[in-house]
Design a protein around this motif. Structure first.
Motif, PDB file in Angstrom:
ATOM      1  N   MET B   1       0.839  -1.197   0.000  1.00 14.18           N
ATOM      2  CA  MET B   1       0.000   0.000   0.000  1.00 14.18           C
ATOM      3  C   MET B   1       0.884   1.260   0.000  1.00 14.18           C
ATOM      4  SD  MET B   1      -3.154   0.917   2.559  1.00 14.18           S
ATOM      5  CE  MET B   1      -2.255   1.981   3.635  1.00 14.18           C
ATOM      6  N   LEU B   2       0.390   2.316  -0.652  1.00 16.08           N
ATOM      7  CA  LEU B   2       1.128   3.578  -0.690  1.00 16.08           C
ATOM      8  C   LEU B   2       1.241   4.147   0.726  1.00 16.08           C
ATOM      9  CD1 LEU B   2      -0.791   5.140  -3.726  1.00 16.08           C
ATOM     10  CD2 LEU B   2       1.509   4.199  -3.781  1.00 16.08           C
ATOM     11  N   SER B   3       2.374   4.761   0.999  1.00 20.76           N
ATOM     12  CA  SER B   3       2.553   5.338   2.339  1.00 20.76           C
ATOM     13  C   SER B   3       2.717   6.853   2.207  1.00 20.76           C
ATOM     14  CB  SER B   3       3.793   4.710   2.985  1.00 20.76           C
ATOM     15  OG  SER B   3       4.089   5.396   4.162  1.00 20.76           O
ATOM     16  N   LEU B   4       1.695   7.565   2.674  1.00 26.59           N
ATOM     17  CA  LEU B   4       1.733   9.030   2.576  1.00 26.59           C
ATOM     18  C   LEU B   4       2.533   9.567   3.756  1.00 26.59           C
ATOM     19  CD1 LEU B   4       0.721  11.678   1.255  1.00 26.59           C
ATOM     20  CD2 LEU B   4      -1.296  11.517   2.717  1.00 26.59           C
ATOM     21  N   ASN B   5       3.575  10.329   3.440  1.00 25.94           N
ATOM     22  CA  ASN B   5       4.427  10.836   4.514  1.00 25.94           C
ATOM     23  C   ASN B   5       4.295  12.344   4.701  1.00 25.94           C
ATOM     24  OD1 ASN B   5       6.631  10.128   6.451  1.00 25.94           O
ATOM     25  ND2 ASN B   5       7.692  11.705   5.258  1.00 25.94           N
ATOM     26  N   SER B   6       4.117  13.041   3.589  1.00 26.39           N
ATOM     27  CA  SER B   6       3.986  14.501   3.733  1.00 26.39           C
ATOM     28  C   SER B   6       3.121  15.090   2.621  1.00 26.39           C
ATOM     29  CB  SER B   6       5.366  15.167   3.742  1.00 26.39           C
ATOM     30  OG  SER B   6       6.094  14.769   2.611  1.00 26.39           O
ATOM     31  N   ILE B   7       2.580  16.274   2.949  1.00 29.38           N
ATOM     32  CA  ILE B   7       1.777  17.001   1.967  1.00 29.38           C
ATOM     33  C   ILE B   7       2.457  18.351   1.761  1.00 29.38           C
ATOM     34  CG2 ILE B   7      -0.471  18.034   1.468  1.00 29.38           C
ATOM     35  CD1 ILE B   7      -1.754  15.946   3.265  1.00 29.38           C
ATOM     36  N   SER B   8       2.707  18.645   0.481  1.00 32.49           N
ATOM     37  CA  SER B   8       3.423  19.886   0.182  1.00 32.49           C
ATOM     38  C   SER B   8       2.489  20.862  -0.532  1.00 32.49           C
ATOM     39  CB  SER B   8       4.623  19.528  -0.703  1.00 32.49           C
ATOM     40  OG  SER B   8       5.085  20.662  -1.366  1.00 32.49           O
ATOM     41  N   PHE B  36       3.765  19.789   5.246  1.00 34.69           N
ATOM     42  CA  PHE B  36       3.327  19.162   6.493  1.00 34.69           C
ATOM     43  C   PHE B  36       3.763  17.705   6.459  1.00 34.69           C
ATOM     44  CE2 PHE B  36      -0.459  22.106   5.738  1.00 34.69           C
ATOM     45  CZ  PHE B  36       0.099  23.149   6.462  1.00 34.69           C
ATOM     46  N   SER B  37       4.367  17.229   7.551  1.00 37.41           N
ATOM     47  CA  SER B  37       4.874  15.842   7.544  1.00 37.41           C
ATOM     48  C   SER B  37       4.369  15.071   8.750  1.00 37.41           C
ATOM     49  CB  SER B  37       6.407  15.838   7.573  1.00 37.41           C
ATOM     50  OG  SER B  37       6.884  16.472   6.412  1.00 37.41           O
ATOM     51  N   ARG B  38       4.421  13.777   8.653  1.00 35.82           N
ATOM     52  CA  ARG B  38       3.977  12.899   9.747  1.00 35.82           C
ATOM     53  C   ARG B  38       4.742  13.237  11.023  1.00 35.82           C
ATOM     54  NH1 ARG B  38       2.676   6.860   7.627  1.00 35.82           N
ATOM     55  NH2 ARG B  38       1.804   6.740   9.716  1.00 35.82           N
ATOM     56  N   GLY B  39       4.104  13.096  12.149  1.00 40.44           N
ATOM     57  CA  GLY B  39       4.730  13.356  13.445  1.00 40.44           C
ATOM     58  C   GLY B  39       4.537  14.792  13.907  1.00 40.44           C
ATOM     59  N   GLU B  40       4.140  15.685  13.013  1.00 39.00           N
ATOM     60  CA  GLU B  40       3.972  17.090  13.389  1.00 39.00           C
ATOM     61  C   GLU B  40       2.578  17.330  13.971  1.00 39.00           C
ATOM     62  OE1 GLU B  40       6.873  19.167  10.034  1.00 39.00           O
ATOM     63  OE2 GLU B  40       4.703  19.139   9.711  1.00 39.00           O
ATOM     64  N   GLU B  75       7.966   8.757   1.827  1.00 39.06           N
ATOM     65  CA  GLU B  75       9.132   9.024   2.671  1.00 39.06           C
ATOM     66  C   GLU B  75      10.336   9.480   1.870  1.00 39.06           C
ATOM     67  OE1 GLU B  75      10.305   6.425   6.104  1.00 39.06           O
ATOM     68  OE2 GLU B  75       8.304   5.591   5.685  1.00 39.06           O
ATOM     69  N   GLN B  76      10.442   8.964   0.640  1.00 42.53           N
ATOM     70  CA  GLN B  76      11.583   9.337  -0.211  1.00 42.53           C
ATOM     71  C   GLN B  76      11.346  10.667  -0.934  1.00 42.53           C
ATOM     72  OE1 GLN B  76      10.432   5.944  -0.299  1.00 42.53           O
ATOM     73  NE2 GLN B  76      12.060   5.670   1.230  1.00 42.53           N
ATOM     74  N   GLY B  77      10.212  11.242  -0.723  1.00 47.05           N
ATOM     75  CA  GLY B  77       9.892  12.504  -1.395  1.00 47.05           C
ATOM     76  C   GLY B  77       9.323  12.304  -2.780  1.00 47.05           C
ATOM     77  N   THR B  78       8.981  11.061  -3.099  1.00 45.72           N
ATOM     78  CA  THR B  78       8.388  10.782  -4.423  1.00 45.72           C
ATOM     79  C   THR B  78       6.913  11.121  -4.382  1.00 45.72           C
ATOM     80  OG1 THR B  78       9.895   8.915  -4.511  1.00 45.72           O
ATOM     81  CG2 THR B  78       8.172   8.992  -6.197  1.00 45.72           C
ATOM     82  N   GLU B  79       6.460  11.770  -5.444  1.00 47.97           N
ATOM     83  CA  GLU B  79       5.049  12.178  -5.483  1.00 47.97           C
ATOM     84  C   GLU B  79       4.143  10.962  -5.637  1.00 47.97           C
ATOM     85  OE1 GLU B  79       4.199  15.540  -7.819  1.00 47.97           O
ATOM     86  OE2 GLU B  79       2.121  15.575  -7.144  1.00 47.97           O
ATOM     87  N   LEU B  80       3.077  10.934  -4.874  1.00 50.60           N
ATOM     88  CA  LEU B  80       2.115   9.820  -4.932  1.00 50.60           C
ATOM     89  C   LEU B  80       0.858  10.274  -5.680  1.00 50.60           C
ATOM     90  CD1 LEU B  80       2.306   8.736  -1.185  1.00 50.60           C
ATOM     91  CD2 LEU B  80       3.426   7.601  -3.100  1.00 50.60           C
ATOM     92  N   CYS B  81       0.311   9.337  -6.409  1.00 50.33           N
ATOM     93  CA  CYS B  81      -0.959   9.641  -7.084  1.00 50.33           C
ATOM     94  C   CYS B  81      -2.026   8.765  -6.415  1.00 50.33           C
ATOM     95  CB  CYS B  81      -0.822   9.340  -8.569  1.00 50.33           C
ATOM     96  SG  CYS B  81      -2.291   9.775  -9.478  1.00 50.33           S
ATOM     97  N   ILE B  82      -2.854   9.388  -5.597  1.00 51.57           N
ATOM     98  CA  ILE B  82      -3.828   8.601  -4.822  1.00 51.57           C
ATOM     99  C   ILE B  82      -5.247   8.972  -5.253  1.00 51.57           C
ATOM    100  CG2 ILE B  82      -4.563   7.937  -2.505  1.00 51.57           C
ATOM    101  CD1 ILE B  82      -1.879   9.086  -1.480  1.00 51.57           C
ATOM    102  N   ASP B 196       1.877   7.719  14.626  1.00 53.91           N
ATOM    103  CA  ASP B 196       2.825   8.742  14.174  1.00 53.91           C
ATOM    104  C   ASP B 196       2.214   9.624  13.077  1.00 53.91           C
ATOM    105  OD1 ASP B 196       5.225  10.145  14.062  1.00 53.91           O
ATOM    106  OD2 ASP B 196       5.971   8.893  12.411  1.00 53.91           O
ATOM    107  N   LEU B 197       1.015  10.040  13.350  1.00 51.97           N
ATOM    108  CA  LEU B 197       0.333  10.811  12.300  1.00 51.97           C
ATOM    109  C   LEU B 197       0.576  12.306  12.443  1.00 51.97           C
ATOM    110  CD1 LEU B 197      -2.370  12.017  13.839  1.00 51.97           C
ATOM    111  CD2 LEU B 197      -3.240   9.737  13.373  1.00 51.97           C
ATOM    112  N   CYS B 198       0.270  13.014  11.384  1.00 54.26           N
ATOM    113  CA  CYS B 198       0.374  14.467  11.387  1.00 54.26           C
ATOM    114  C   CYS B 198      -0.992  15.026  11.751  1.00 54.26           C
ATOM    115  CB  CYS B 198       0.815  14.968  10.012  1.00 54.26           C
ATOM    116  SG  CYS B 198       0.766  16.761   9.875  1.00 54.26           S
TER     117      CYS B 198
END
Lengths: 399, 218
Positions: B1-8, B36-40, B75-82, B196-198
């Motif tokens: 499953m895709l893992s969303l880490n941050s929203i830019s 905005f990133s996870r953990g914040e 997490e790697q900064g790769t853009e996700l298409c969800i 560990d959510l934002c």
């Protein structure tokens, strides 16, 4: 999807469903009766009923004092020439035209009863077999000059004239059709003797008929070389089209239509007009009922607009949101059409009896059409509702 | 499953603000580069009409009437298409300012309607969470009969009822007393620790009692 169905159940009232169902039922009944009526009308067109099937007119030119005098001095003839026949044949309302063939020789009929012999001059005519209103396969309708036997058809009103006029007045026995066919008499054609027998009575053709091929041969052998142009024509009209324009043409040409054929054509035009008017109203009502069904579902969707938006915001997709509504439409449509088919099969026999009463030659169609109509109608309604639901929800939930 | 880490957020601005007075100077979000990133734990603070609810809707892909860009990154900064509905089911939990509850369903049914989609928890746990927020005697009442404060708590429990890496709470305590606000904050904290959510909370002044790592002015 328990909670989604729960949401639908709490938001659609029994009254709404009832109104929706009754609206659908009315629409379904109209559609089914329209289909059935179309079938009945179609069967009527195919039948022999005079009001619907193709019609026959016997036409001639008017006889007046002027034509009589001119005829005596060898002037104007009352016969139709080739050009006139072709013009008539080319009319859109006319399917076929055939001339009456007349015997061009002297004919005598002779009946012997005991020692007494009755002899009278008479005439013979013929038309092509397909214009005769009797099932020719069932009667002996063939003759050859060498056979020395001629079958004869006489107008039914000759028999009526005898039975109800002459026989009644003179206290003579009335004769049944079958009995008349038992008597034979003799025809003297060009000096040759032929046995003759009345094989049937025609309602359509008011003349003494013999087989066309026989008369053609007899004219060739015994004919006296007179003018061969016909003075009467028989016209077969097209079943569905014969109407006012043909009558206008006949009036313009001053042709005379025999035996109330004109009135029948007028009546047929009127009946067609009424049938099509009723069909047009039926189609209109049917379209209206379809429209109402679509609108009623659109209203239901519109009423739940907020619900759809909230469901989308929870993460439901369009397919999931529309599922309960699609299922509801399917269930309602199946029930509606099943009830409609049931009602039709219960009540149609009464309509069938009315049809039979109005026109005994028509047989009401079977019930199979109702079940087919119900199946097709249900399919169409379900498709329409699915489309309405799908696009209605899509429009509301567009991000 | 895709893992969303941050929203830019890349120079975003609601279309309705385009052509109005410059927002860039008065806002930390609009027409800025923000991530905005996870953990914040983030507080978006502004008076009414500055686009707090709009921003939540943009991040949840419920609206797209903005200019600029919005990116979902792993997490790697790769853009996700969800896909939008998947985003709302699996990655972003939202508690709406206007609650968006179904008036004809009870409090439990409202939450279970969401759970039916996510299969995240059980009805027993849902009841426990509602009880914790003081709704033990109201959880089987239709939402149309609940007060705004009670509805707000139901909407909160529903927002928690899914796996997520971002939790957006749009004015979550606007109708709550401090005691209930504190319970809500505690529940959020528990969830934050577990996943560990934002957490992104909006407020017009009366905000959730949490330790915000960053405060943005809209």
């Amino acid at each position: 999807m328990k909670y989604l169905f729960l949401l639908l159940r709490r938001n659609v009232s029994a009254w709404q469903l009832l109104i929706f169902g009754v609206g659908g039922l009315v629409g379904a009944l109209i559609v089914m009766l329209c289909m059935q009526s179309y079938r009945d009308i179609d069967r009527a067109y195919q039948s022999d009923d005079a009001l619907f099937s193709e019609n026959y007119l016997v036409i001639s030119k008017p006889v007046s004092l002027r034509t009589t005098v001119k005829g005596l001095i060898g002037g104007q003839s009352l016969s139709f020439n080739e050009h006139e026949i072709e013009e008539l044949r080319a009319l859109p309302d006319v399917s076929e035209v055939a001339p009456f063939r007349t015997a061009r020789f002297t004919v005598d009929a002779m009946v012997s009863a005991g020692h007494r012999t009755l002899r009278t001059e008479m005439f013979l005519e013929s038309v092509p077999d397909e214009f005769i209103d009797l099932p020719l396969d069932d009667i002996e309708w063939k003759a050859d000059l060498s056979d020395r036997f001629v079958p004869v058809l006489v107008p039914r009103n000759y028999l009526d004239l005898y039975n109800f006029g002459y026989a009644s007045a003179r206290g003579l026995p009335q004769l049944a059709e079958g009995l008349v066919g038992q008597f034979t008499f003799q025809l003297i054609i060009g000096g040759s003797f032929y046995h003759a027998r009345i094989v049937g009575f025609s309602t359509r053709l008011n003349t003494i008929l013999v087989p066309d091929a026989f008369l053609a041969d007899a004219n060739r052998v015994y004919g006296e070389g007179k003018d061969d142009s016909p003075s009467r024509l028989i016209v077969r009209t097209r079943g569905e089209e014969a109407g006012a324009s043909l009558l206008q043409y006949l009036t313009r040409m001053h042709y005379v239509v025999a035996d109330g054929g004109e009135a029948l054509v007028r009546m047929r035009s009127m009946v067609y007009g009424i049938v099509w008017a009723v069909a047009a109203v039926g189609i209109l009502v049917m379209l209206l009922s379809f429209f109402l069904l679509v609108v009623s579902f659109l209203l239901l969707i519109e009423r739940n607009r907020e619900i759809f938006r909230n469901l989308i915001s929870l993460g439901y997709n369009q397919k999931q949101i529309t599922r309960p509504y699609r299922l509801l439409a399917l269930v309602v449509d199946v029930i509606v059409w099943a009830v409609a088919a049931m009602l039709c099969s219960i009540f149609y026999p009464y309509i069938g009896a009315l049809i039979l009463e109005a026109s005994p030659s028509l047989q009401p169609a079977g019930m199979g059409i109702f079940y087919l109509a119900a199946f097709i109608g249900c399919l169409v309604f379900v498709l329409i509702h699915y489309t309405v639901i799908w696009y209605g929800v899509k429009r509301i939930t567009k991000r | 499953m895709l893992s969303l880490n941050s929203i830019s957020l890349d120079n975003m601005l609601p279309k309705v603000f385009v052509g109005q007075e410059p927002c860039g100077d008065s806002s930390d979000i609009w027409l800025h580069q923000v991530k905005f990133s996870r953990g914040e734990t983030i507080l978006l603070q502004a008076e009414s009409g500055r686009g707090k609810t709009s921003l939540c809707s943009y991040m949840a892909q419920l609206r797209s009437d903005y200019v600029g860009q919005l990116h979902y990154l792993d997490e790697q900064g790769t853009e996700l298409c969800i896909e939008p509905s998947e985003l709302l089911r699996q990655h972003i939990g939202v508690m709406f300012q206007e609650h968006r509850l179904f008036a004809d369903l009870t409090a439990v049914e409202n939450v279970m309607l969401k759970n039916q989609l996510t299969q995240y928890t059980t009805e027993h746990e849902v009841r426990q969470q509602l009880s914790r927020l003081g709704l033990a005697d109201r959880m089987d009442c239709p939402c149309s009969m609940l007060s705004l404060g009670q509805q707000q708590r139901v909407a909160f429990v529903r927002a928690l009822c899914q796996p997520c890496s971002f939790l957006l709470l749009d004015e979550p305590v606007s109708h709550l007393d401090p005691a209930n606000a504190a319970v809500m904050a505690e529940m959020v904290r528990e969830r934050q620790v577990a996943d560990d959510l934002c957490l992104i909370v909006t407020s017009v002044g009366h905000h959730l009692p949490s330790d915000f790592s960053q405060i943005y002015k809209l």
